[in-house]
Motif scaffolding. Sequence first.
Motif, short mmCIF file in Angstrom:
data_model
loop_
_atom_site.label_atom_id
_atom_site.label_comp_id
_atom_site.label_asym_id
_atom_site.label_seq_id
_atom_site.Cartn_x
_atom_site.Cartn_y
_atom_site.Cartn_z
N GLY A 250 2.20 21.65 33.68
CA GLY A 250 1.05 20.87 33.25
C GLY A 250 -0.25 21.40 33.83
O GLY A 250 -1.26 21.50 33.11
N GLY A 251 -0.26 21.74 35.12
CA GLY A 251 -1.47 22.27 35.73
C GLY A 251 -1.88 23.60 35.14
O GLY A 251 -3.06 23.84 34.87
N GLY A 252 -0.90 24.49 34.92
CA GLY A 252 -1.23 25.79 34.32
C GLY A 252 -1.78 25.64 32.90
O GLY A 252 -2.76 26.29 32.53
N ALA A 258 -8.81 24.51 29.97
CA ALA A 258 -10.15 24.27 30.50
C ALA A 258 -10.95 25.55 30.59
O ALA A 258 -12.18 25.55 30.37
CB ALA A 258 -10.05 23.61 31.88
N LEU A 259 -10.30 26.67 30.90
CA LEU A 259 -11.02 27.94 30.98
C LEU A 259 -11.61 28.32 29.63
O LEU A 259 -12.73 28.85 29.55
CB LEU A 259 -10.07 29.03 31.48
CG LEU A 259 -9.70 28.99 32.96
CD1 LEU A 259 -8.63 30.03 33.27
CD2 LEU A 259 -10.94 29.23 33.83
N PHE A 260 -10.88 28.06 28.53
CA PHE A 260 -11.39 28.39 27.21
C PHE A 260 -12.44 27.38 26.75
O PHE A 260 -13.44 27.76 26.12
CB PHE A 260 -10.24 28.45 26.21
CG PHE A 260 -9.40 29.68 26.32
CD1 PHE A 260 -9.85 30.90 25.83
CD2 PHE A 260 -8.16 29.63 26.92
CE1 PHE A 260 -9.07 32.05 25.94
CE2 PHE A 260 -7.37 30.76 27.04
CZ PHE A 260 -7.84 31.98 26.55
N GLN A 261 -12.23 26.13 27.07
CA GLN A 261 -13.16 25.10 26.58
C GLN A 261 -14.45 25.05 27.41
O GLN A 261 -15.54 24.86 26.85
CB GLN A 261 -12.47 23.73 26.61
CG GLN A 261 -13.35 22.61 26.06
CD GLN A 261 -12.61 21.29 26.01
OE1 GLN A 261 -11.38 21.24 26.12
NE2 GLN A 261 -13.35 20.21 25.85
N ILE A 269 -14.14 22.87 35.09
CA ILE A 269 -12.88 23.58 35.36
C ILE A 269 -12.33 23.17 36.72
O ILE A 269 -11.14 22.91 36.88
CB ILE A 269 -13.12 25.11 35.30
CG1 ILE A 269 -13.57 25.51 33.88
CG2 ILE A 269 -11.86 25.86 35.69
CD1 ILE A 269 -13.95 26.96 33.76
N VAL A 270 -13.23 23.08 37.70
CA VAL A 270 -12.81 22.62 39.02
C VAL A 270 -12.35 21.17 38.96
O VAL A 270 -11.39 20.77 39.65
CB VAL A 270 -13.96 22.80 40.03
CG1 VAL A 270 -13.62 22.14 41.37
CG2 VAL A 270 -14.28 24.27 40.23
N ALA A 271 -12.99 20.36 38.11
CA ALA A 271 -12.59 18.96 37.98
C ALA A 271 -11.16 18.85 37.44
O ALA A 271 -10.37 18.01 37.90
CB ALA A 271 -13.56 18.21 37.06
N GLN A 277 -4.52 18.48 41.59
CA GLN A 277 -4.36 18.49 43.04
C GLN A 277 -4.25 17.06 43.57
O GLN A 277 -3.39 16.76 44.42
CB GLN A 277 -5.54 19.21 43.69
CG GLN A 277 -5.44 19.34 45.20
CD GLN A 277 -4.25 20.19 45.62
OE1 GLN A 277 -3.89 21.14 44.94
NE2 GLN A 277 -3.62 19.84 46.73
N ALA A 278 -5.09 16.18 43.07
CA ALA A 278 -5.02 14.77 43.49
C ALA A 278 -3.70 14.15 43.06
O ALA A 278 -3.10 13.35 43.80
CB ALA A 278 -6.20 13.99 42.91
N GLY A 279 -3.24 14.50 41.86
CA GLY A 279 -1.95 13.97 41.39
C GLY A 279 -0.80 14.39 42.29
O GLY A 279 0.09 13.59 42.59
#
Length: 393
Positions: A250-252, A258-261, A269-271, A277-279
């Motif tokens: 899921g993270g990948g 996100a990198l494309f959008q 992207i960091v968000a 990470q929080a999950g």
Amino acid sequence: MGLPVREQTYYWGIAAAVLFLMLWILGDVILPFLLGGAIAYFLDPLADRLERIGLSRAAATAVITVVAIVGFVLLAVLVFPLLIDQTRALIQVAPRLAENLRDFLTERFPSLIDKGSPLHQSLLSISDTLRSKGAALLEGLLTSALSLINVLVLLVIVPVVAFYLLLDWDRMVARIDQLLPRDHAPVIRELARQIDRTLASFIRGQGTVCLILGTYYAVALMAVGLQFGLIVGAIAGILTFIPYVGALVGGGLAIGLALFQFWGDWLWIVAVAAIFQAGQLIEGNVLTPKLVGSSVGLHPVWLIFALSVFGALFGFVGMLVAVPVAAAIGVLARFATAKYKDSRLYQGVGATAGGLPPSPAAVLAQAQAHAAPATTVAAAPADPGDDPDRTRL
């Protein structure tokens, strides 16, 4: 007089072989009953809790059924259409994502991905395949899903089976207990309790963790504006059932989308990365310790192996029974290990009466005691004439 161990092993082996043969032959037929049984097992603690506050078993089952039907209807109306739309859109946009990846690599690493390179040809082939086969892939996925779990099974048979199994669960358990062989009933009950604790910790606990994390990922990713946040959250939540796999896949997928959008807008992207990470922090420090427990007894590698083997042998039905069978095998393996460590095969001939191996000092003393008669020769009485220093009279 009880049966010898060899005969008992023979009969239990036949029973296990018949069970696996039925799974192999009747997989599609018994699928709704396995699903209904899994739902009833999952909801039995809730029914017991409602009984403790004063409801009858029938009333508790009726309340749970009504709440479950309302929840399913809400999901069918509000979530499933959006999930299907996002799945269709993701498959349609996949060729453009592959082209963007190829263009990005061509711009950043021209020597690595020139037009004649194998990597360039592979990306071009993937893009063409996704463009030409995307609609067929979506149609095939939907067709396979409908052939695997058709609408009639989902809407009629599984709820009915789950309702009646939940209603009669305690009576069925009591009836099975009466059929246990009397000589081995206490041991079987204890093993069954251990298996139940393992399954309750993993299936009920991990299932709740999957639901919470999947909802969190979907809502959070949609809140930051990720285009396919709902389907990414659903995938991550489902795969969380297998430890570490949900977060990695899921993270990948989320970070890649996100990198494309959001390319160039690194804040979003960091968000997205921070959401996963929080999950993981919430799962590792709050959800898993509270809902699953620290000693489940199912190692992730053993679980993945069981899912792979049973899925390959029995298909989707095999994946449903893989976790209970893996839990049962794990409990039986620990029981056999404990018996082995209590046996003289493990402890040796020097085992003490209390079942514990003797201390090193006791072993050394015992070895010296056994060796003394073989190596010590009793001295004969000394002859006075043999002493040269003795004065002869």
